[in-house]
Design a protein around this motif. Structure first.
Motif, PDB file in Angstrom:
ATOM      1  N   LEU A  50       0.818  -1.208   0.000  1.00  0.00           N
ATOM      2  CA  LEU A  50       0.000   0.000   0.000  1.00  0.00           C
ATOM      3  C   LEU A  50       0.856   1.263   0.000  1.00  0.00           C
ATOM      4  N   HIS A 151      -6.152   5.494   2.131  1.00  0.00           N
ATOM      5  CA  HIS A 151      -5.193   4.427   2.402  1.00  0.00           C
ATOM      6  C   HIS A 151      -4.573   4.552   3.794  1.00  0.00           C
ATOM      7  N   HIS A 154      -6.881   2.635   5.815  1.00  0.00           N
ATOM      8  CA  HIS A 154      -6.633   1.197   5.648  1.00  0.00           C
ATOM      9  C   HIS A 154      -5.434   0.772   6.495  1.00  0.00           C
TER      10      HIS A 154
END
Length: 171
Positions: A50, A151, A154
């Protein structure tokens, strides 16, 4: 007066982008290599993948789309498959290398932004069939705030699942 307001708005947008980037780095700080490469979600992405994706997004939007630069494949990566937006983000690279890549791409993005008014039209193209092209650099900054914040969220939940750490990063 309008110019000052726009300048303050531009400064606020850039500060929000910086804060989201800082959050990403704070959330992954201290992860060991095993955790860095371990997925804790059914889709299979890893913290390493990521953060590497976010570095690639910085390059794509600010160097590729804003300045019109054409990417050159890294040495040895000429035969990589094309980008698949549905594939899980994973990477075998060590954390220090990915974090260095991300920091470098953010610094390059900042250099582009320092030399480009947010009202300027992009010189490159996003190039996704069926999607409109961004109208100006401000749209790209807003998109990257959203992308990075999404993100970071996340990564935040992944970090909690990996080692129970919560509340990391600036709020």
């Amino acid at each position: 007066m309008t110019g000052q307001r726009e300048n303050k708005e531009d400064q606020a947008l850039l500060a929000f982008l910086e804060a989201q980037r800082d959050a990403v780095l704070s959330i992954v700080a201290g992860l060991d290599e095993e955790a860095w490469h371990r997925s804790v979600v059914p889709s299979g992405w890893t913290p390493a993948g990521l953060v590497e994706h976010l570095g690639g997004a910085e390059w794509h939007w600010f160097q590729g789309v804003v300045t019109g630069a054409v990417p050159e494949p890294p040495p040895g990566d000429e035969d990589l498959p094309p980008y698949d937006p549905k594939a899980a983000f994973v990477s075998d690279l060590p954390s220090a290398e990915i974090i260095g890549f991300y920091r470098d791409q953010c610094a390059r993005s900042d250099a582009v932004l320092a030399a480009t008014p947010l009202s300027a039209p992009p010189r490159g193209r996003h190039g996704v069939p069926g999607e409109d092209e961004p109208p100006d650099v401000r749209w790209i900054v807003l998109h990257m705030i959203e992308e990075t914040a999404r993100h970071a969220g996340h990564l935040d939940i992944a970090r909690e699942l990996i080692d129970g750490q919560t509340g990391l990063g600036p709020r």
